[in-house]
Structures are given as C-alpha cells and as structure tokens.
Design a protein around this motif. Structure first.
Motif, PDB file in Angstrom:
ATOM      1  N   GLY A   7       0.806  -1.213   0.000  1.00  0.00           N
ATOM      2  CA  GLY A   7       0.000   0.000   0.000  1.00  0.00           C
ATOM      3  C   GLY A   7       0.834   1.255   0.000  1.00  0.00           C
ATOM      4  O   GLY A   7       2.068   1.217  -0.052  1.00  0.00           O
ATOM      5  N   TRP A   8       0.157   2.394   0.047  1.00  0.00           N
ATOM      6  CA  TRP A   8       0.810   3.698   0.082  1.00  0.00           C
ATOM      7  C   TRP A   8       1.076   4.085   1.538  1.00  0.00           C
ATOM      8  O   TRP A   8       0.189   3.992   2.373  1.00  0.00           O
ATOM      9  CB  TRP A   8      -0.069   4.760  -0.573  1.00  0.00           C
ATOM     10  N   TYR A   9       2.293   4.540   1.803  1.00  0.00           N
ATOM     11  CA  TYR A   9       2.692   4.968   3.154  1.00  0.00           C
ATOM     12  C   TYR A   9       3.433   6.284   3.056  1.00  0.00           C
ATOM     13  O   TYR A   9       3.985   6.631   2.010  1.00  0.00           O
ATOM     14  CB  TYR A   9       3.599   3.912   3.805  1.00  0.00           C
ATOM     15  N   ALA A  10       3.466   7.021   4.168  1.00  0.00           N
ATOM     16  CA  ALA A  10       4.183   8.293   4.199  1.00  0.00           C
ATOM     17  C   ALA A  10       5.634   8.080   3.792  1.00  0.00           C
ATOM     18  O   ALA A  10       6.290   7.142   4.243  1.00  0.00           O
ATOM     19  CB  ALA A  10       4.111   8.904   5.593  1.00  0.00           C
ATOM     20  N   ASP A  11       6.131   8.934   2.914  1.00  0.00           N
ATOM     21  CA  ASP A  11       7.499   8.836   2.427  1.00  0.00           C
ATOM     22  C   ASP A  11       8.428   9.555   3.401  1.00  0.00           C
ATOM     23  O   ASP A  11       8.325  10.766   3.589  1.00  0.00           O
ATOM     24  CB  ASP A  11       7.596   9.456   1.035  1.00  0.00           C
ATOM     25  N   HIS A  17       4.583  13.529   0.648  1.00  0.00           N
ATOM     26  CA  HIS A  17       4.483  12.487  -0.372  1.00  0.00           C
ATOM     27  C   HIS A  17       4.279  11.124   0.281  1.00  0.00           C
ATOM     28  O   HIS A  17       4.571  10.933   1.451  1.00  0.00           O
ATOM     29  CB  HIS A  17       5.752  12.440  -1.237  1.00  0.00           C
ATOM     30  N   GLU A  18       3.761  10.207  -0.527  1.00  0.00           N
ATOM     31  CA  GLU A  18       3.618   8.820  -0.110  1.00  0.00           C
ATOM     32  C   GLU A  18       4.444   7.957  -1.056  1.00  0.00           C
ATOM     33  O   GLU A  18       4.696   8.336  -2.201  1.00  0.00           O
ATOM     34  CB  GLU A  18       2.151   8.384  -0.183  1.00  0.00           C
ATOM     35  N   ARG A  19       4.843   6.801  -0.547  1.00  0.00           N
ATOM     36  CA  ARG A  19       5.638   5.872  -1.345  1.00  0.00           C
ATOM     37  C   ARG A  19       4.974   4.499  -1.309  1.00  0.00           C
ATOM     38  O   ARG A  19       4.408   4.105  -0.302  1.00  0.00           O
ATOM     39  CB  ARG A  19       7.056   5.797  -0.775  1.00  0.00           C
ATOM     40  N   TRP A  20       5.033   3.773  -2.429  1.00  0.00           N
ATOM     41  CA  TRP A  20       4.391   2.468  -2.537  1.00  0.00           C
ATOM     42  C   TRP A  20       5.282   1.388  -1.935  1.00  0.00           C
ATOM     43  O   TRP A  20       6.439   1.246  -2.271  1.00  0.00           O
ATOM     44  CB  TRP A  20       4.099   2.132  -3.999  1.00  0.00           C
ATOM     45  N   PHE A  21       4.684   0.600  -1.015  1.00  0.00           N
ATOM     46  CA  PHE A  21       5.338  -0.572  -0.440  1.00  0.00           C
ATOM     47  C   PHE A  21       4.635  -1.780  -1.027  1.00  0.00           C
ATOM     48  O   PHE A  21       3.423  -1.923  -0.895  1.00  0.00           O
ATOM     49  CB  PHE A  21       5.219  -0.558   1.091  1.00  0.00           C
ATOM     50  N   PRO A  32       2.004  12.616  -4.413  1.00  0.00           N
ATOM     51  CA  PRO A  32       1.710  13.601  -3.369  1.00  0.00           C
ATOM     52  C   PRO A  32       0.631  13.057  -2.425  1.00  0.00           C
ATOM     53  O   PRO A  32      -0.248  12.311  -2.844  1.00  0.00           O
ATOM     54  CB  PRO A  32       1.181  14.815  -4.137  1.00  0.00           C
ATOM     55  N   VAL A  33       0.691  13.434  -1.173  1.00  0.00           N
ATOM     56  CA  VAL A  33      -0.310  13.001  -0.186  1.00  0.00           C
ATOM     57  C   VAL A  33      -1.671  13.531  -0.611  1.00  0.00           C
ATOM     58  O   VAL A  33      -1.811  14.659  -1.076  1.00  0.00           O
ATOM     59  CB  VAL A  33       0.053  13.530   1.222  1.00  0.00           C
TER      60      VAL A  33
END
Length: 83
Positions: A7-11, A17-21, A32-33
C-alpha cells in the motif's frame, strides 16, 4: 516477523508524499499526499489480468483441438465407410 501489507505509506524522504510498499520492499513509485489514485501504481495490476488471459488462451486452444479432433474422426469415418 510481520510486515506491513502492500500500500501507500508516508514517504520518509519527501515531506508531503507517499511511497508504494509492495509487501516486501519499497518501490520508486511516489505520489503527493491526498492524491486519489487506484490502490496499485501504474503497471502493477497484479495477477488477475494475466490469469484471465491465460484462461482465455486455454479455452481457445482446447476448442481448436476439439475441432481438429472432430475433423479427423469425420475423415476416418468417411474413409472407413467408403471401403
């Protein structure tokens, strides 16, 4: 050992921004969040489309094999009946 689900988590490297895990490791996919997107980044649709294509291919191949087998049986029947 437990891991977070994909899922997307805080970068941690970029504020706002969010980053894909992907369930195993961090990818380079960022957004962008608050940006409304699908749950998966582009190009990561998962196994469903591939599985659907595979099943469709099997149906076509099996159908073709049945048609060819039927044609072969008809040919043998016509040869045997003409003797």
């Amino acid at each position: 050992m437990s891991t977070a689900p994909a899922g997307w988590y805080a970068d941690a490297q970029r504020d706002g921004h969010e980053r894909w895990f992907d369930g195993r490791s961090w990818t380079e996919e960022r957004r962008p969040v608050g940006m409304q997107q699908t749950n998966t980044p582009a190009g990561r649709l998962g196994w469903l489309p591939a599985a659907t294509a595979f099943v469709a291919l099997l149906v076509v191949l099996c159908g073709g094999a049945l048609v060819l087998a039927g044609a072969a049986i008809d040919t043998v029947d016509s040869v045997v009946s003409s003797e």
